[in-house]
Design an enzyme around this catalytic site. Structure first.
Site, PDB file in Angstrom:
ATOM      1  N   HIS A 151      -9.202  -3.809  -1.492  1.00  0.00           N
ATOM      2  CA  HIS A 151      -8.162  -3.022  -0.813  1.00  0.00           C
ATOM      3  C   HIS A 151      -8.497  -1.527  -0.890  1.00  0.00           C
ATOM      4  CE1 HIS A 151      -3.802  -2.085   0.186  1.00  0.00           C
ATOM      5  NE2 HIS A 151      -4.263  -0.928  -0.242  1.00  0.00           N
ATOM      6  N   GLU A 152      -8.818  -1.062  -2.091  1.00  0.00           N
ATOM      7  CA  GLU A 152      -9.053   0.376  -2.255  1.00  0.00           C
ATOM      8  C   GLU A 152     -10.314   0.830  -1.511  1.00  0.00           C
ATOM      9  OE1 GLU A 152      -6.705   2.104  -3.201  1.00  0.00           O
ATOM     10  OE2 GLU A 152      -5.552   0.431  -4.020  1.00  0.00           O
ATOM     11  N   HIS A 194     -10.091   1.560   2.169  1.00  0.00           N
ATOM     12  CA  HIS A 194      -9.587   2.884   2.551  1.00  0.00           C
ATOM     13  C   HIS A 194     -10.742   3.851   2.829  1.00  0.00           C
ATOM     14  CE1 HIS A 194      -5.227   2.631   2.097  1.00  0.00           C
ATOM     15  NE2 HIS A 194      -5.345   2.042   0.925  1.00  0.00           N
ATOM     16  N   CYS A 226       0.866  -1.183   0.000  1.00  0.00           N
ATOM     17  CA  CYS A 226       0.000   0.000   0.000  1.00  0.00           C
ATOM     18  C   CYS A 226       0.899   1.228   0.000  1.00  0.00           C
ATOM     19  CB  CYS A 226      -0.888  -0.007   1.239  1.00  0.00           C
ATOM     20  SG  CYS A 226      -1.982   1.417   1.373  1.00  0.00           S
ATOM     21  N   LEU A 227       0.525   2.220  -0.785  1.00  0.00           N
ATOM     22  CA  LEU A 227       1.324   3.442  -0.840  1.00  0.00           C
ATOM     23  C   LEU A 227       1.356   4.161   0.510  1.00  0.00           C
ATOM     24  CD1 LEU A 227       0.163   4.772  -4.323  1.00  0.00           C
ATOM     25  CD2 LEU A 227       2.329   3.643  -3.780  1.00  0.00           C
TER      26      LEU A 227
END
Ligand code: NI
Length: 177
Positions: free
Chosen positions: A142-143, A146, A100-101
């Site tokens: 995943h996105e 967030h 993850c960034l």
């Protein structure tokens, strides 16, 4: 200044629930998306959620072409998803490595549904409705996590499967997210 700083784990803004987008008109959403794509591509990410650049709106983007971070990953079309809704279509869960960034330099083994339907809006307000599996399904989960203040380490079942890229995958020269 289209490339924006990506918030890192520990910043409380990453733990907040994002608000739905209500206004598709005007330049606000368009400008946000420009910044998100520029930021994601500059960092070789496969996806980015608006809260990662400090914007508390339910907007995610993702795109998997040929990515040096995921050389074996299947391709995923460039997608903008506003106000997404995810519906798992199976109880089957697979574990695979994610980065993850917002958690640079690390990887963790994360359980995800293998198949799901996702719905949401494109930036022009048109509906998106897809059924996907595998890596595509993983990226979407995943996105969208967030948007609910969930970072992938919070889902790791066994924290022995969480660590630094250089230690977990020596010699692979994975990028620093
Ligand atoms: Ni992430």
């Amino acid at each position: 200044m289209p490339i924006r700083p990506v918030l890192r784990m520990g910043d409380v803004r990453l733990l907040q629930r994002a608000e739905p987008v209500r206004n598709f008109n005007g330049g606000e959403l368009r400008d946000l998306l420009t910044d998100m794509f520029d930021t994601m591509r500059a960092l070789n990410g496969v996806g980015l959620a608006a809260p990662q650049i400090g914007v508390g709106l339910r907007v995610v983007i993702f795109e998997v072409g040929r990515n040096p971070r995921y050389p074996d990953a299947e391709e995923v079309p460039q997608t903008v998803l506003v106000n997404p809704v995810l519906t798992p279509l199976t109880e089957q869960i697979d574990e695979d490595w994610e980065g993850c960034l917002s958690v640079p330099g690390m990887r963790g083994l994360v359980p995800r549904y293998t198949r799901l339907r996702y719905q949401g809006y494109a930036p022009d307000g048109s509906l998106i409705d897809r059924t996907v599996s595998g890596f595509h399904a993983r990226v979407v989960q995943h996105e969208c996590d967030h948007l609910d203040g969930i970072l992938y380490p919070m889902r790791i079942r066994d924290l022995r499967n969480f660590g630094f890229n250089e230690e977990l995958f020596p010699g692979q020269e994975l990028q620093d997210d």
